[in-house]
Design a protein around this motif. Sequence first.
Motif, PDB file in Angstrom:
ATOM      1  N   LEU A  20       0.815  -1.206   0.000  1.00 50.34           N
ATOM      2  CA  LEU A  20       0.000   0.000   0.000  1.00 50.34           C
ATOM      3  C   LEU A  20       0.854   1.264   0.000  1.00 50.34           C
ATOM      4  O   LEU A  20       0.490   2.272  -0.624  1.00 50.34           O
ATOM      5  CB  LEU A  20      -0.943  -0.004   1.202  1.00 50.34           C
ATOM      6  N   SER A  21       1.989   1.236   0.652  1.00 49.53           N
ATOM      7  CA  SER A  21       2.848   2.417   0.627  1.00 49.53           C
ATOM      8  C   SER A  21       3.390   2.663  -0.782  1.00 49.53           C
ATOM      9  O   SER A  21       3.534   3.816  -1.211  1.00 49.53           O
ATOM     10  CB  SER A  21       4.019   2.257   1.620  1.00 49.53           C
ATOM     11  N   HIS A  54       2.524   5.894  -2.917  1.00 47.16           N
ATOM     12  CA  HIS A  54       3.767   6.662  -3.025  1.00 47.16           C
ATOM     13  C   HIS A  54       4.098   7.347  -1.694  1.00 47.16           C
ATOM     14  O   HIS A  54       4.465   8.531  -1.649  1.00 47.16           O
ATOM     15  CB  HIS A  54       3.675   7.711  -4.147  1.00 47.16           C
ATOM     16  N   LEU A  55       3.971   6.605  -0.607  1.00 45.62           N
ATOM     17  CA  LEU A  55       4.253   7.152   0.716  1.00 45.62           C
ATOM     18  C   LEU A  55       5.675   6.808   1.135  1.00 45.62           C
ATOM     19  O   LEU A  55       6.160   5.706   0.889  1.00 45.62           O
ATOM     20  CB  LEU A  55       3.289   6.561   1.758  1.00 45.62           C
ATOM     21  N   SER A  74      10.844  -4.076   5.550  1.00 47.97           N
ATOM     22  CA  SER A  74       9.549  -3.398   5.584  1.00 47.97           C
ATOM     23  C   SER A  74       9.523  -2.177   6.496  1.00 47.97           C
ATOM     24  O   SER A  74       8.497  -1.510   6.609  1.00 47.97           O
ATOM     25  CB  SER A  74       8.470  -4.382   6.046  1.00 47.97           C
ATOM     26  N   ALA A  75      10.640  -1.863   7.147  1.00 44.18           N
ATOM     27  CA  ALA A  75      10.650  -0.798   8.156  1.00 44.18           C
ATOM     28  C   ALA A  75      10.247   0.556   7.575  1.00 44.18           C
ATOM     29  O   ALA A  75       9.464   1.309   8.181  1.00 44.18           O
ATOM     30  CB  ALA A  75      12.031  -0.707   8.808  1.00 44.18           C
ATOM     31  N   ALA A 123       6.205   4.820   7.149  1.00 40.60           N
ATOM     32  CA  ALA A 123       5.409   5.737   6.321  1.00 40.60           C
ATOM     33  C   ALA A 123       3.925   5.574   6.602  1.00 40.60           C
ATOM     34  O   ALA A 123       3.190   6.558   6.768  1.00 40.60           O
ATOM     35  CB  ALA A 123       5.704   5.492   4.846  1.00 40.60           C
ATOM     36  N   MET A 124       3.468   4.338   6.654  1.00 43.78           N
ATOM     37  CA  MET A 124       2.050   4.092   6.931  1.00 43.78           C
ATOM     38  C   MET A 124       1.662   4.597   8.316  1.00 43.78           C
ATOM     39  O   MET A 124       0.574   5.151   8.509  1.00 43.78           O
ATOM     40  CB  MET A 124       1.759   2.595   6.820  1.00 43.78           C
ATOM     41  N   SER A 125       2.550   4.440   9.266  1.00 41.29           N
ATOM     42  CA  SER A 125       2.286   4.906  10.624  1.00 41.29           C
ATOM     43  C   SER A 125       2.186   6.420  10.684  1.00 41.29           C
ATOM     44  O   SER A 125       1.315   6.985  11.359  1.00 41.29           O
ATOM     45  CB  SER A 125       3.384   4.406  11.568  1.00 41.29           C
TER      46      SER A 125
END
Length: 548
Positions: free
Chosen positions: A475-476, A480-481, A503-504, A509-511
């Motif tokens: 999803l990131s 484009h996060l 994945s860090a 970014a999602m957080s």
Amino acid sequence: MKTTKRLWRKCLLTLGVTGLLIAAAVNSETTVTQAQASSAQGAFAMSYLYFGNSSSYTSQVDKSGQALDEVSPSYFHINADGSLQIDDSFQASFVKDMHQRGKKVVPFLSNDFDQALGEKAIDNRENLANQIVQAIQKNQLDGINLDIENVGADYRDKYTDFVKLLRDKLPSTMEVSVAVAANPTGATTSWIALYDYKALAAVSDYLMVMAYDESYPGDPTPGPVASLPFVEKSIQYALQQAPANKIVLGLPFYGRYWNQDPAADGAGLSAQTITKLVNAYQGMVRYDTASQSPVATFSIGPTDPAYSINGKNLDIGDYTVWFENEQSLKAKLKLVSKYQLKGTGSWSLNQETSDTWDYYSLWANGFYFTDMQKHWAQADVLAAANRGWMLGTAADRFAPDAALTRAEAATIIVRVLGLTGEVGSGSASFSDVPAAHWARQSIQLAKQSGLIQGISDDRFAPDQIMTREQMSVLLSRALHLTSQSGGGAAAKVFSDVPAGSWSAEAIAAMSSYGLVDGYAGGTFRPSASLTRAEMAALLSRAQPLLTK
């Protein structure tokens, strides 16, 4: 009609509770029915507010959850001289409460089935229209629903002119809608012919077709309030006169009873009350297949406890009650999708049984997922389904608690991003995704777009579960996060996500965008699986970013 009147919980659970979220496609798209909704909002839904104390209106609406877009309280009536009467039930605080919940408040103007009052109002339409406009603007209301009934067909053109006056005087952002009598036989006489469907639709936002009162107060013959054939014929007539996107199907939340007293023939009872009566007097309910309506029978004996309705005890004797239940309402709600109607209205809020809202929005939007009734993610699943991002696993199942697979995840992201076209000739294929695989095209498009990789050069593992960290990465990439771009909040640090892990960056970014959270104790559980319902809720969170 209505002659008895004066007339996303989005449940955005944190990952610490349920984990990351995703909904998905099915394993065989060709076997599943998908509703053709036009927007994420789906079918419009409104309900009238009439019964109960006005101070309880907010709680009445809250029981419906997110099902209603609009409520229409009994605020406007007509004085003897045809001028506007604002009911004492009006409360500015209720209007504010509804606006905070994202719902419109569009009061209805009623003549209380009084022919003389209705005629006077229409004759006084210029002044009355001005008064209505002033009241709407002064009280921050969202428009007007006209509910003039029992006025003869000789007022037909004048009534249309009244509606046109209101449409001309109010901004286009404010609603002008009209409740019209059901006309399954195309009647051209009596008060039912007051409503020129075609002309009214041209000068209003929608027609609320009162597809009920097939049986009525004083009707000596017990019968359904709204048989399915009656309702469907009423819709078909309306569609001959007006476009589907201006037709709102009116549904009854009440029934009518008959006993030995002719004066009580066809008297109204709320669905809530009917359920209580059947239980109290050990009645029986059968389902009439011809009308698609339930019928209850019960008896009140001399030694039975009394049951009071509106301050009057029901008489001793045998009772027959025609009403609506889950089965009959679902049958009617299916007509909204069948005929692509604008949506539904109901008479009236607080008469329905509490379980009505467990299925109402699903069926009104054409998604018949029995396993989503009462589910915490229903609003999120419905929103994603209406956007065309999700399908069920069968016509009547969504499988919300099933683990999401990698094939499903790829398909969902392709749908969300609207990726189409041919897969490039140089695109790598996977040995475990043969040409006949249901998700092959989506997997290839997702791979070609750099959104998802295989677990090796030649294997994709389509049936393997999607983990929390895998979805964070997927999803990131789609959004484009990056943690550097930032979502306005500091990314959380999770003890089980090492800074150098693959994945860090994506999880950070999602957080930072508030899309994911962790568990108690500061963990993220990156290898934990996702459910389909959880993805629906994640998509609800991400939707503002997905549609930018």
